[in-house]
Write an enzyme that holds these catalytic residues in place. Structure first.
Site, PDB file in Angstrom:
ATOM      1  CG  ASP A 126      -0.704  -3.644 -41.232  1.00 30.94           C
ATOM      2  OD1 ASP A 126       0.481  -3.839 -41.224  1.00 30.94           O
ATOM      3  OD2 ASP A 126      -1.364  -4.711 -41.385  1.00 30.94           O
ATOM      4  CG  ASP A 184       9.674  -2.935 -39.540  1.00 27.71           C
ATOM      5  OD1 ASP A 184      10.766  -3.619 -39.946  1.00 27.71           O
ATOM      6  OD2 ASP A 184       9.428  -2.921 -38.252  1.00 27.71           O
ATOM      7  CE  LYS A 228      11.578  -6.639 -39.811  1.00 23.61           C
ATOM      8  NZ  LYS A 228      10.877  -6.926 -38.649  1.00 23.61           N
TER       9      LYS A 228
END
Lengths: 331, 1139
Positions: A101, A144, A184
């Site tokens: 991330d 996600d 997603k």
């Protein structure tokens, strides 16, 4: 709205706190796995846009440390083993979970957390290094990630599609043939174009809606199974596909739409599947919670396992508070 | 299905001279100035699917006056278009969506380039921080028209600004500023000249410090500065140093501290614009999600590193909405326009904001409302005197005002002086001393009535003293009429027995030139003296006996033939009626009737006559008086008083009730004609917190406001006295013992170029039956909590607003009309369910000026152990008839997010809900409910929710238990409802419970085929449409409805994403059923459905498939009009299509 009333409004929010997950989204991956058996025989996983880490938690618990009393274990082990994930993963030495991330992420047992940009070319060797591998042999890539939603639907759907395609580009670089990719997706206006693109790389593309994802939200998840890149395809982060031209030669390809044999227009609608049983909690329903639990003990609303990440306007709020003056910052 | 009209976000705005171009959906609109207003000249479709997100112009030369020869560059998403104007007339401009050009990536910003060979050339900045040029040469293949410049850093952008470096003549050197999703601002340069080869470019600058995504960047005209704005609610000003950077690789300037930061927006900031700045100052305009625009100044010599906000423009866009999406500054920089998420375009005056040091007290002939304020030093007019020599003079102060139109007022001073002040429009004042009477010291009784004589406006002014005497004066805006001040002394008349507290004039009908004034005293039960006045004399005096606890606040006298009816309002929200036709001085008149709680328990602040009518003629014994009341309850209400003179019976009904949120303390309501535009506007004035507010209810905007530190003070307000002067107003008040004069002009100014719609996405859409109105009324409910009532204008196919109500406190979930069209039911979260009475006001021919009245009649009770966020997701309603066939009420079905169902009877006489039955389905959230009464006389209820099941209930037994009778296609209630506690809804009443979808059923339609057959259509989140044909019969043993036979068909992947709405569009007698469906994929599909006999075969076919520019389509309704059937599609905006 206080955390107690949020408990009633959102059963997965309450469950996540009770079971020690950092976010309610953990249940989305659990329900996706229940439907697609995503974790079967998986030893190498990459979790993209992972913060705050609830999907990594699911991966860690499902693939690494299976325990009965999860909240206690994770709560204590998280501190203890934060810097030495190898210790835990030694139980199942083969499993590698790499979480990426841009934001820093609190460490998790058995998870290698990296702060990196998934679109940057230097990220690929970094991921491969941590996978202790020099080739693409990842079984599963999950993402996600979602953008800051502005309210301009076309822009928001475009940015979300770019996130998904960035994840796909990284996935094409690390997945082994036959590997799976879950991401997603916003089921908006042009979602059929995205499905069409994904179908080029995977034998089976399904769009799945876990019951823990609200029915009122346009969010869903594409489950892409059996990675089978087209012949001659060379994955690369320097030259990613469908994320705008990277060189002069790309232009012709970018202004004509991709197409499949059965979807000549560049649009194709993936089959839809709901994940999760009807007996599970309904994320749209409001529940009347009993005041006491099964042991007759008064129900206490517990604190979230991890407070929400600081919003970008945190300083603005502090400024306003400091200056007082009814929120006016004008001089 | 052709698109006819669109409402939705205004995504781009640009001025070309005085003309304004607006990107509204896929349409380009031109607004041209005419008089003080902008009018829409034309709209043309530019793109097939994309919204217009940017507009740029290129003139052949910089000083080009005529629009011919000017080129327009339009872009949106991955499409752009280049249009040669040739002129601004609709016929000249040729734009076709077929000419749109595909770009290789999402366009963030674009600009024209210089062209040497006459072929139009542009530069595009894409969302991946890449610059491309495009040569508009139609003779070469598309891909070859583009030139690609490698990005120095490929990252995702939210914003960019590219400009030609105008410091270098005839050059295509480009300067680019880009705002990334990670909060960085990147600066780089490209030489896009044809002769310069493409080479690798490095970043010239990287500006760090934003704490969130950068949504807007702009470069100053002199290229020396850049401004960025962000998710972090700040504006940051940067020095570009554009000259010192050369774009060499590895020569990137890293700036960690901005020149200045501007704090003040309360939400995300979408964009900034540089205004003309001078040597010492930089001026910036910003616009935000918080619905404001702000001007900022950075003083270069100031040691403070801050952008100072100089003015905030509170939104003209729906106050409950979100987002200003676009902004354009007029080339003169005297005004700017904003475009909102609410579809509105509003203009604003910039003059004052820019010139902070200018006096704020000058009247301008500008296009906006102006305010001129003065504080009067009354010591100059009345030098302080001491009543007792040697003692300190007593401070005199203004006690009571009457405003005589907009340019004069009379003030009573605490010392006993009465003054007249005449104001000129330039602000000069002429004072006149009317008299000095020690006995009026500290009086609070000063009243004024207006009348017209020989075309002149005159005022009768009454002043009360401390003994019950009244002074009669006649005045006009110049001063006293025909009465020498000395003579005034003689006209004191004894009216009351004690000191009067208030003198209340009736605002009478126009054609009625004798005035009434009621004089109240401080003694609560003392009689009210009623004077009929002509000029400066009382022709007749009557006395009224006040009802219990009824301090008079306002009166209204209505004369009809010999009949005179007085309506009185009280301090406790009550109304009373007196018949004053035959009274005399000897006996007090008793009230004929009293109605309490008309404005809750709050003071009635005004009573205005509206109209009257009778069945036959003026002497008819039965007639109706329509009047308007306002109150501190925060409302203005329309009432109809039905008078039966024969039986002396009075009936009062409320036909309209509006609570304008911007004026919580309403003092008056007026309908004013704007002479210049011939439009009439509803103006409400009153107080909100510290402000005196003039609110334009028609436009839903604040016309003007003034901070007077609240309404609890002595004040008066008046509009101009004649039709030509209504645009002006005068507000006089006392603050800190001083007289303040505030003159408003141009109150009826309309700053809206385009009317706003809902501020947030629409969730429910319901169309009234065509039975009562020539045009069907469309009720829309949105996330912004507002319910709007509109109709489709047959000429333009646009939705024209009739009225709106912001009463719900949560987003609207569902709306349903009664089959007669007189009632609407609405639902929201936290269990909100309201019943609205909808009345037609005036002639029913809506486009010719009629309006509707809407009154919230009742709210459904909220359960005591209420759950937070308990949403009432679905509603349906059935009419219940009474003995004589007229309906007595409705059966309302409600399904909720906790899986509960409530059935309530709404009694239209008592205006109350009575719960008839309640129960739970399971635990999953319910979304849909539909009633159906079969031919054989069963009442069926279809429910559906997030579990994908449709459950059919037979509720006939429950209705019979509560005393209703069910016949073929109808329900009756002959006597009252039976049963004290609600019946239980349970599984025993189920006829079937079957899964049709995998998850949420987003829409459900039950179509009556006749002969006990229905077609049930449902659309799901699973992208499928389900068609079911069901024939019902009455079960022989149980008496309960049963399914005789059924067949169903699932159309998988009917849309690319969730199917959110389905509507049958064919009538029952057509051979094939036709229905339309839509969903999040923004496609409208028309289907033909064939059902073979005995349901042996069900076939469906798509017969039409069109795209609509409405994200999140939530509902469709079908409207019949004189020009054919229209589909109204609602979501984020509304599109009207021909069926």
């Amino acid at each position: 709205m206080g955390k107690s009333s949020k408990d009633k409004r959102d059963s997965y929010y309450r469950l996540a706190k009770e079971q020690g997950y950092r976010a309610r989204s953990a249940y989305k991956l659990l329900q996706l796995d229940a439907q697609f058996n995503l974790f079967k025989d998986v030893t190498r996983v990459v979790d993209l846009c992972a913060a705050p880490g609830s999907w990594s938690q699911v991966l860690s618990r499902s693939l690494v440390a299976k325990t009965s009393n999860e909240r206690d274990i994770t709560a204590t082990t998280e501190k203890k083993v934060a810097d030495s994930p190898v210790e835990i993963s030694s139980k199942k030495p083969k499993v590698k979970i790499v979480a990426l991330d841009l934001q820093p992420m609190t460490p998790l047992p058995g998870v290698i957390t990296l702060q990196a940009d998934i679109t940057h070319p230097s990220t690929l060797p970094l991921v491969l290094k941590h996978l202790e591998s020099d080739s693409a042999n990842v079984d599963l890539v999950v993402s996600d990630g979602a953008p800051d939603v502005t309210g301009l639907h076309d822009l928001d759907e475009y940015i979300q599609a770019q996130l998904l395609l960035a994840a796909l580009n990284l996935a094409t670089c690390v997945l082994r043939p036959g590997g799976n990719f879950v991401a997603k997706i916003f089921r908006g206006r042009d979602v059929a174009e995205l499905y069409c693109k994904l179908r080029i790389f995977f034998e089976r593309v399904t769009v799945a809606k876990p019951r823990s994802s609200r029915g009122s939200s346009i969010e869903a998840f594409v489950v892409c199974e059996n990675y089978t890149p087209p012949e001659g395809f060379k994955p690369s982060l320097e030259n990613p596909i469908w994320t705008g031209p990277t060189k002069k030669e790309d232009i012709a390809g970018q202004i004509t739409e991709v197409s499949l044999e059965d979807a000549p227009s560049g649009r194709w609608v993936a089959p839809f599947v709901v994940c999760g049983d009807l007996s599970e909690w309904d994320s749209d329903a409001t529940y009347q919670l009993p005041d006491t639990d099964e042991n007759g003990v008064k129900r206490v609303s517990i604190d979230p396992i991890q407070p929400p990440t600081a919003p970008p306007y945190k300083t603005a709020i502090e400024m306003r508070r400091r200056l007082g003056n009814g929120g006016k910052i004008e001089e | 299905m052709k698109s006819r009209s669109y409402v939705g976000p205004v995504t781009s705005l640009a001025f070309l001279g005085d003309d304004l171009f607006a990107g509204h959906g896929s349409d380009l609109k031109l607004f041209s100035p005419s008089g003080s207003r902008f009018t829409l000249k034309w709209r043309k479709r530019v793109f097939k699917r994309e919204r217009i997100q940017g507009i740029q112009f290129q003139a052949p030369s910089l000083d080009c006056e005529s629009p011919s020869g000017i080129k327009v560059l339009l872009w949106g998403g991955k499409r752009f278009q280049i249009v040669q104007l040739g002129g601004l007339d609709e016929e000249i401009i040729k734009i076709s969506p077929e000419d749109e050009i595909p770009a290789p990536d999402w366009i963030i910003h674009s600009t024209f380039l210089e062209s040497k060979d006459g072929i139009t050339k542009i530069a595009l900045m894409t969302a991946h921080n890449t610059i491309l040029t495009y040569k508009h040469d139609l003779t070469i293949p598309m891909a070859e028209r583009f030139k690609f410049y490698p990005s120095p850093e490929r990252c995702l952008l939210y914003s960019a600004n590219i400009v030609r470096d105008n410091t270098q003549s005839n050059s295509n050197s480009l300067i680019a500023f880009a705002g990334t999703v990670f909060g960085e601002v990147l600066f780089w340069k490209v030489d896009a000249s044809d002769e310069v080869p493409v080479q690798e470019i490095g970043l010239s600058g990287r500006y760090l410090s934003h704490e969130g995504s950068v949504f807007g960047v702009s470069i100053s005209p002199d290229l020396k500065y850049a401004a960025s704005c962000s998710d972090d609610r700040t504006i940051r000003l940067w020095e570009t140093n554009y000259l010192s950077t050369n774009g060499q690789l590895n020569d990137c300037l890293e700036v960690k501290e901005p020149l200045a930061i501007g704090w003040g927006h309360q939400a995300r900031i979408w964009g900034t614009r540089f205004l003309k700045s001078d040597k010492d100052e930089i001026k910036i305009l910003s616009f935000s999600e918080d619905l404001t625009a702000k001007t900022w100044i950075f003083n270069k010599s100031s040691p403070k590193k801050s952008l100072v906000c100089t003015q905030t423009f509170k939104s003209l866009h729906s106050a409950s909405g979100k987002n200003i999406w676009s902004l354009a500054v007029h080339p003169s920089e005297t005004a700017f326009v904003t475009g909102g998420a609410d579809s509105g375009i509003a203009s604003w005056n910039l003059g004052k904001a820019l010139n902070v040091s200018s006096q704020s007290g000058s009247v301008e002939d500008g296009p906006t409302t102006t305010i001129q304020e003065t504080i009067v030093n009354l010591d100059e007019i009345l030098p302080p005197t001491s009543s007792v020599p040697g003692k300190k003079p007593v401070k005199d102060e203004p006690r009571k005002y009457v405003a005589l139109g907009s340019h004069a007022f009379i003030v009573a001073m605490s010392s006993g002086w009465l003054l007249h002040c005449a104001l000129s429009s330039t602000g000069s004042k002429k004072w006149q001393k009317l008299g000095f009477w020690p006995q009026i010291k500290n009086t609070s009784a000063l009243g004024m009535g207006k009348y017209e004589e020989n075309g002149q406006i005159k005022y009768t002014v009454l002043l009360g003293d401390n003994t019950g005497k009244l002074l009669f004066l006649e005045a006009n805006s110049e001063g006293l009429i025909s009465t020498e001040v000395e003579e005034v002394e003689t006209t004191w008349v004894q009216i009351c027995e004690s000191r009067p507290s208030d003198i209340l004039f009736s605002n009478s009908q126009k054609d009625y030139n004798s005035l009434y004034a009621a004089v109240a005293t401080f003694k609560p039960n003392e009689q009210i003296m009623l004077l009929q006045i002509q000029g400066a004399t009382a022709r007749k005096t009557l006395s009224l006996s006040p009802p219990e606890t009824f301090p008079f606040t306002k009166i209204l006298v209505h004369q009809r033939g010999h009949k005179r009816i007085l309506i009185a309002g009280s301090r406790h929200g009550a109304l009373a009626i007196y018949d004053i036709s035959n009274g005399d001085e000897t006996q007090a008149i008793q009230p004929a009737q009293v109605w309490r709680h008309i404005h809750d328990d709050e003071s009635i602040t005004s009573l205005e006559y509206k109209s009257s009518s009778s069945l036959r003629n003026d002497e008819d014994a039965q007639f109706k008086i329509n009047f308007i009341s306002t109150g501190r309850s925060g409302a203005y209400k329309f009432h109809t008083l039905s008078v039966n003179d024969t039986t002396a019976e009075y009936e009062l009904s409320e036909t309209n009730a509006v609570y304008p949120a911007a004026v919580p303390r309403v003092e008056s309501y007026q309908i004013l004609q704007h002479e210049a535009s011939n439009n009439s506007y509803e103006i409400v004035y009153g107080f909100w917190g510290r402000d005196f507010v003039l609110w334009n209810q028609t436009l839903k905007i604040e016309a003007a406001s003034y901070d007077c530190e609240g309404g609890n003070r002595s004040w008066d307000f008046s509009f101009g006295p004649t039709d030509t002067a209504r645009n002006d107003g005068l507000f006089v008040f006392t603050k800190a013992k001083k007289c303040h004069i505030v003159q408003f002009s141009n109150i009826l100014h309309d700053p809206l170029l385009q009317t706003p719609f809902h501020g947030r996405e629409l969730k429910a859409l319901a169309v009234s039956p065509a039975t009562l109105f020539p045009y069907q009324i469309i009720a829309t409910g949105a996330e912004d909590t507002v319910i709007r009532f509109s109709y489709v204008n047959p000429q333009t196919s646009e939705l024209n607003l009739l009225t709106a109500r912001k009463t719900h406190t949560t987003g609207i979930q569902d709306l349903v009309w009664s089959s007669c069209g007189g009632w609407l039911f609405s639902s929201g979260s936290i269990e909100e369910v309201y019943c609205w009475r909808v009345n037609i006001e005036g002639p029913a021919d809506i486009p010719n000026g009629a309006s509707i009245g809407v009154v919230k009649e009742a709210a459904y009770d909220i359960s005591t152990d209420s759950l937070p966020d308990l949403r009432v997701c679905g509603l349906d309603v059935m009419t219940v008839d009474g003995e004589n066939g007229r309906h007595v009420g409705f059966l309302l079905g409600m399904v909720r997010s906790d899986s509960s169902i409530k059935l309530a009877f709404y009694d239209i006489t008592s205006k109350k809900f009575i719960t008839v039955a309640e129960g739970f389905y399971k635990t999953s959230c319910l979304l849909q409910i539909c009633f159906h009464v079969t031919d054989h006389g069963s009442v069926l209820m279809f429910t559906a929710g997030t579990d994908g099941h449709v459950t059919i209930w037979d509720i006939t037994g429950i209705l019979i238990e509560s005393n209703m009778t069910v016949g073929s296609k109808h329900i009756r209630l002959d006597r009252g409802l039976k049963g004290s506690s609600p019946a239980k809804l349970q599984q025993e009443q189920w006829i079937s419970c079957q899964s049709f979808h995998q998850n949420s059923i987003k829409c459900l339609e039950v179509f009556d085929k006749g002969e006990d057959e229905v077609v049930m259509l449902s659309g799901g989140d699973d992208t499928a449409i389900s068609v079911a044909c069901i024939k019902f019969k009455r079960g022989e043993a149980s008496g309960k409805g049963e399914i005789e036979r059924s067949a169903s068909k699932l159309i998988e992947r009917a849309h690319a994403s969730a199917v959110t709405t389905i509507k049958v569009v064919s009538s029952v007698d057509q051979p094939h059923l036709e229905f339309v469906s839509s969903g999040v994929d923004q496609q409208i599909k028309k289907w033909s459905l064939k059902i073979a006999e005995y349901f042996t075969e069900v076939t469906t076919e798509v017969v039409e498939d069109v795209y609509v520019n409405i994200p999140d389509v939530a509902a469709i309704c079908l409207v019949e009009s004189t020009v054919g059937s229209k589909l109204v599609v609602g979501g984020v905006g509304v599109e009207v299509l021909d069926l």
